[in-house]
Design a protein around this motif. Structure first.
Motif: not given
Length: 289
Positions: A130-146
């Motif tokens: 609850g310290a943030a309302d939303l988060g943006l996180v990134d990383g390396l993935a195959a196309p369209s993979d979560p």
């Protein structure tokens, strides 16, 4: 197990001090000792040696479970409070350094936003607690993979962007004139280990077959400009989204052509969607994606 006792134990083990834990938690030293004794009695095993203060083998095993357990409890509290409280007018957004690309920047509300730049795992924890309302996180993935994110709470994730990745090399590097690079050809190169500012080396290893990518220099920070300066100065290679790697003085960004991987950005929020500015940002990012 009583979570209060567990939290006391984790604090004592982290500080290696009963008195230090008492000061941090606001207890008397006697109360801290009683908490540890009660937990040891409950589990039927000594958890700490006293001189020096250090976890026993059973205590080490308990520490492996304690962090996720306490985080999950904090996440549960934050989730209930979030539902019960009135919606706030502002928006706190936790972001990893390379997740806030041009599309996300354009979608931010014009006012009332607090940005918190954190490491990737800390972004997820901030939303869960609850310290943030939303988060943006990134990383390396195959196309369209979560992305593979830590399972700390019942959170909802949604992909909001993908772009190609590039290897950032000094302009004088022998590979700087290539039109494209294969990660498999770079397993023995000198790399910058910057798990929060760049794309983490374990993700590169996983994409290239699980080996190589030795670190020449470790950078524990979130400043992407400093990371690119280190790469341009020849301290090691780094992998970045195309938009972050472009136009770095003294460096060349060469696209990765094999394997097929992308820089993926996901937005993270609690199971119940946010309201107000948070909902508007979610909708704007979904539209742009």
């Amino acid at each position: 197990m009583d979570p209060h006792l567990l939290r006391t134990y984790v604090t004592v083990a982290r500080l290696a001090s009963f008195s230090g834990a008492a000061r941090q938690l606001g207890y008397t030293q006697s109360a801290v000792s009683q908490h540890i004794a009660a937990l040891e009695q409950d589990l039927g095993s000594p958890l700490l040696t006293r001189r020096p203060v250090a976890p026993t083998p059973a205590g080490e095993r308990l520490l492996e479970h304690a962090g996720p357990l306490l985080l999950r409890l904090d996440a549960a509290r934050a989730d209930v409070v979030r539902l019960a409280s009135a919606p706030s007018h502002g928006l706190t957004l936790a972001v990893s350094p390379t997740s806030l690309g041009p599309a996300a920047l354009a979608a931010l509300p014009p006012a009332g936003v607090t940005l918190r730049v954190l490491g990737r795992d800390h972004v997820v924890a901030a939303v869960a607690e609850g310290a943030a309302d939303l988060g943006l996180v990134d990383g390396l993935a195959a196309p369209s993979d979560p992305l593979r994110l830590p399972d700390v709470a019942p959170l909802t994730t949604r992909g909001v962007g993908e772009e190609p990745v590039s290897v950032l090399l000094p302009a004088a590097h022998p590979l700087a004139r290539r039109s494209g690079l294969r990660l498999g050809d770079l397993v023995d190169a000198r790399w910058l280990d910057a798990p929060d500012a760049g794309l983490p080396l374990p993700q590169l290893r996983a994409a290239a077959g699980g080996h190589g990518f030795r670190a020449a220099l470790r950078y524990d920070g979130c400043d992407v400009r400093l990371l690119t300066a280190l790469a341009a100065a020849g301290h090691g290679l780094t992998l970045l989204p195309r938009s972050a790697a472009a136009g770095v003085p003294g460096a060349v960004a060469v696209p990765v052509v094999e394997p097929r991987v992308v820089h993926r950005v996901e937005i993270v929020h609690a199971a119940a969607p946010p309201g107000g500015a948070g909902r508007a940002l979610l909708e704007a990012l979904a539209t742009r994606a």
